[in-house]
Scaffold this motif. Sequence first.
Motif, mmCIF file in Angstrom:
data_model
loop_
_atom_site.group_PDB
_atom_site.id
_atom_site.type_symbol
_atom_site.label_atom_id
_atom_site.label_comp_id
_atom_site.label_asym_id
_atom_site.label_seq_id
_atom_site.Cartn_x
_atom_site.Cartn_y
_atom_site.Cartn_z
ATOM 1 N N ASP A 1 73.776 7.239 38.966
ATOM 2 C CA ASP A 1 74.974 6.909 38.451
ATOM 3 C C ASP A 1 74.735 4.990 38.596
ATOM 4 O O ASP A 1 73.681 4.259 39.144
ATOM 5 N N GLY A 2 75.476 4.403 37.708
ATOM 6 C CA GLY A 2 75.461 3.307 36.657
ATOM 7 C C GLY A 2 75.447 1.815 37.786
ATOM 8 O O GLY A 2 75.029 1.174 37.487
ATOM 9 N N ARG A 3 76.442 2.593 38.561
ATOM 10 C CA ARG A 3 76.396 0.677 39.542
ATOM 11 C C ARG A 3 75.669 0.907 40.344
ATOM 12 O O ARG A 3 75.813 0.071 41.426
ATOM 13 N N ILE A 4 74.445 1.530 40.420
ATOM 14 C CA ILE A 4 73.167 1.865 41.481
ATOM 15 C C ILE A 4 72.508 0.590 40.633
ATOM 16 O O ILE A 4 71.959 1.583 40.424
ATOM 17 N N ASN B 1 79.623 -2.779 41.710
ATOM 18 C CA ASN B 1 78.884 -3.243 40.883
ATOM 19 C C ASN B 1 77.298 -3.076 41.530
ATOM 20 O O ASN B 1 77.519 -4.360 42.125
ATOM 21 N N ASN B 2 76.063 -2.659 40.683
ATOM 22 C CA ASN B 2 74.586 -3.776 41.430
ATOM 23 C C ASN B 2 75.266 -3.656 42.499
ATOM 24 O O ASN B 2 74.547 -4.544 43.345
ATOM 25 N N CYS B 3 75.054 -2.502 43.058
ATOM 26 C CA CYS B 3 74.872 -1.742 44.837
ATOM 27 C C CYS B 3 73.452 -1.052 45.273
ATOM 28 O O CYS B 3 73.310 -0.848 44.088
ATOM 29 N N MET B 4 73.609 -0.752 45.994
ATOM 30 C CA MET B 4 72.305 -0.493 46.893
ATOM 31 C C MET B 4 72.226 0.268 47.274
ATOM 32 O O MET B 4 73.843 0.702 48.314
#
Length: 312
Positions: free
Chosen positions: A131-134, A109-112
């Motif tokens: 995507d919510g993880r980006i 999660n919280n990726c770039m």
Amino acid sequence: MYFPYLRGRQFELIAIRDLASEDALGKIIPIIEPVKESFNSLNLANKILFETGVKPFLIMNPQVGESCGDIEHYLKYIEDLENSMYRHAFIYSDNASYILDCLNNYSLNNCMVVGLDSFTNEDEFSLLCEDGRINHIVLLEPHRYRTLDRHIKKLDKNYIRLDDLFEKQQRNSDFLSIPEHKFSEEHLYYEEDNYQGFGDFTVLPREYVEGGSTPRAVVINITYINVEAENQIWIRHFTSDTNDSISNVQGKFAEATRKAISFCNELPLSNSGIDELSGYLRDTKYPGLGTVKKITIKNHLLVIKSYLDRQL
């Protein structure tokens, strides 16, 4: 926020370590593209990062270096690294399936995601950005992708424009004829243009070159805020004069450094990078070209930090 794009070479990681130790990163979040298969330098950096609370992004699928491509080498490294401060980043190169597999398989999660110039499928990139993880999106020179740029700005995410600014010359001695000139003004306008951050490749060429030969000329690239040009960032190249052979690199370094320190004293420009450079001149020491590049990176980051700090 400022997101400098650095390679994981030793002198670049030392620049990050130095600034972290000085508590001088502030609104600076480095993006690191690792270029060594070994993790030694990353481990040393992570120790300092953990002690100071700095969390840079680390590219999981570098495009250059000893272990490049859509691999899991660095994913497994972070997974096994105790007290890891590195956040996950991925270069998009029409490889959404690889990135999505990594997000799923490693529960990320919280990726770039970083869009350089190695992709053609803009629609796939748009979907990936949703995507919510980006939560961080970087795009190189977004004016080339007007539709994509407009779409990303509507996503309510951290959107960073990245620019390739350093004008490399065929020979170092060619910098002798180049006057000081504008380097960047994105720090002035990125918020107005609806970006949450801006980035560059610091005072290095974007092109990655491993190693290098002994130069005929030594160049020290110094950036500074030009208050007479509405606070644009300008750059000046301080170049040695005796450039007819590769001998006496220490003497060439001294020639270039005298020019640089004289300019900085007159401006004035003072920070830990400039102080280190001045110390080598005072002590008649030559630290090596890697250290010279580290000093110029430190100065560039500190120049931007000083400007951002004044905007509070």
